[in-house]
Design a protein around this motif. Structure first.
Motif, PDB file in Angstrom:
ATOM      1  N   HIS A  37       0.843  -1.202   0.000  1.00 46.26           N
ATOM      2  CA  HIS A  37       0.000   0.000   0.000  1.00 46.26           C
ATOM      3  C   HIS A  37       0.879   1.254   0.000  1.00 46.26           C
ATOM      4  O   HIS A  37       0.633   2.192  -0.774  1.00 46.26           O
ATOM      5  CB  HIS A  37      -0.906  -0.014   1.227  1.00 46.26           C
ATOM      6  CG  HIS A  37      -1.574   1.292   1.536  1.00 46.26           C
ATOM      7  ND1 HIS A  37      -2.556   1.841   0.740  1.00 46.26           N
ATOM      8  CD2 HIS A  37      -1.390   2.158   2.577  1.00 46.26           C
ATOM      9  CE1 HIS A  37      -2.955   2.992   1.271  1.00 46.26           C
ATOM     10  NE2 HIS A  37      -2.261   3.212   2.375  1.00 46.26           N
ATOM     11  N   ARG A  40       2.336   1.975  -3.414  1.00 45.53           N
ATOM     12  CA  ARG A  40       1.365   2.537  -4.362  1.00 45.53           C
ATOM     13  C   ARG A  40       1.008   3.981  -4.015  1.00 45.53           C
ATOM     14  O   ARG A  40       0.831   4.816  -4.903  1.00 45.53           O
ATOM     15  CB  ARG A  40       0.101   1.671  -4.403  1.00 45.53           C
ATOM     16  CG  ARG A  40       0.321   0.281  -5.003  1.00 45.53           C
ATOM     17  CD  ARG A  40      -1.008  -0.411  -5.259  1.00 45.53           C
ATOM     18  NE  ARG A  40      -1.788  -0.554  -4.048  1.00 45.53           N
ATOM     19  CZ  ARG A  40      -1.719  -1.595  -3.207  1.00 45.53           C
ATOM     20  NH1 ARG A  40      -0.885  -2.592  -3.465  1.00 45.53           N
ATOM     21  NH2 ARG A  40      -2.474  -1.646  -2.129  1.00 45.53           N
ATOM     22  N   ARG A  44       1.122   7.314  -6.336  1.00 40.21           N
ATOM     23  CA  ARG A  44       0.021   8.265  -6.503  1.00 40.21           C
ATOM     24  C   ARG A  44       0.463   9.676  -6.102  1.00 40.21           C
ATOM     25  O   ARG A  44       0.044  10.658  -6.723  1.00 40.21           O
ATOM     26  CB  ARG A  44      -1.188   7.848  -5.660  1.00 40.21           C
ATOM     27  CG  ARG A  44      -1.770   6.470  -5.940  1.00 40.21           C
ATOM     28  CD  ARG A  44      -2.380   6.347  -7.318  1.00 40.21           C
ATOM     29  NE  ARG A  44      -1.407   6.058  -8.341  1.00 40.21           N
ATOM     30  CZ  ARG A  44      -0.839   4.854  -8.531  1.00 40.21           C
ATOM     31  NH1 ARG A  44      -1.135   3.831  -7.745  1.00 40.21           N
ATOM     32  NH2 ARG A  44       0.030   4.666  -9.521  1.00 40.21           N
ATOM     33  N   ASP A 149      -5.754   5.079  -3.192  1.00 38.99           N
ATOM     34  CA  ASP A 149      -5.332   3.673  -3.177  1.00 38.99           C
ATOM     35  C   ASP A 149      -6.311   2.812  -2.399  1.00 38.99           C
ATOM     36  O   ASP A 149      -6.559   1.660  -2.783  1.00 38.99           O
ATOM     37  CB  ASP A 149      -3.931   3.518  -2.595  1.00 38.99           C
ATOM     38  CG  ASP A 149      -3.421   2.094  -2.779  1.00 38.99           C
ATOM     39  OD1 ASP A 149      -3.293   1.652  -3.948  1.00 38.99           O
ATOM     40  OD2 ASP A 149      -3.194   1.393  -1.767  1.00 38.99           O
TER      41      ASP A 149
END
Length: 258
Positions: A37, A40, A44, A149
């Motif tokens: 997580h 990601r 982003r 996310d």
């Protein structure tokens, strides 16, 4: 901040997370979940930085915030076996304590250390406290990148990635009137009012009302996150009203130029 600083901090983070790896399958799965997580959310955050046309130093600082926004999650799960802050402790506060205890940010100027710590502290709160323009801006960025996310996880078709409803909330068959009313008043639903899995989904859908940048709303629209979440809910008038309200708000904000 420089790219070299970010590379150094990434190396530290990788080694730090490895200290929580475990032969216990449950612990390992949850540690890896938050590690992935984080990766990601960093991606982003870079995309958002580009959309906002930030310079290299600003982007490096934003990426650092993303890298450490959930640093408290690893100790939280290892210690309490839950990511529920109400059942353990606030993972943002825990994260700030870890940043201070380890001194990982000591290579940065004091002003940047404080900005990172503030953004980490503010990323999961209901509201962002009054603070400097730069601290509030970074907090808004990480809140958006983080939510994007999580919405991707909620709506993913990949069973290994997908975030499932919390089992303590039961099924998806019923929504509570209070949750619907909060959203239709233009407010993020309150976590403490969640009674069902459908309420939890509405709560997450209502995050649109706490998003900040056109890029975020454009991403939500492009990926059809709202529609995918709505499809999991009971199809009744209350749900339809919420979806229509949020879709209109999303589209208005996506049309903004910044």
């Amino acid at each position: 901040m420089t790219k070299s600083d970010v590379r150094s901090l990434r190396s530290w983070f990788t080694e730090y997370v490895k200290t929580f790896y475990s032969d216990d399958a449950d612990i390992q799965a949850h540690i890896r979940l938050k590690e992935q997580h984080t990766a990601r959310v960093c991606e982003r955050m870079i995309e958002l930085s580009c959309a906002l046309r930030l310079d290299m130093e600003q982007t490096a600082l934003a990426e650092t915030v993303a890298l450490f926004h959930d640093v408290g999650r690893f100790r939280q799960y290892a210690r309490y076996r839950t990511f529920n802050d109400f059942r353990s402790e606030d993972h943002a506060c825990l994260g700030v304590r870890i940043l201070r205890e380890t001194g990982v940010l000591s290579q940065l100027p004091q002003s940047e250390q404080q900005l990172v710590q503030k953004a980490v502290r503010y990323h999961n709160g209901r509201d962002i406290p009054d603070d400097s323009a730069e601290a509030v801006f970074l907090a808004k960025m990480i809140r958006d990148a983080d939510k994007i996310d999580i919405l991707a996880m909620i709506t993913s078709e990949d069973e290994l990635l997908r975030m499932l409803p919390s089992p303590e909330f039961g099924g998806m068959t019923q929504v509570s009137p209070g949750t619907v009313e909060f959203v239709l008043r233009g407010q993020v639903a309150r976590f403490e009012h969640i009674r069902t899995a459908a309420d939890q989904m509405l709560f997450r859908m209502s995050w649109l009302l706490d998003m900040n940048f056109a890029w975020t709303f454009q991403t939500v629209r492009r990926q059809e996150y709202l529609e995918k979440m709505a499809a999991q809910l009971p199809q009744n008038d209350s749900v339809r009203r919420v979806v229509e309200y949020l879709a209109e708000y999303r589209d208005q904000r996506a049309a903004e130029t910044v």
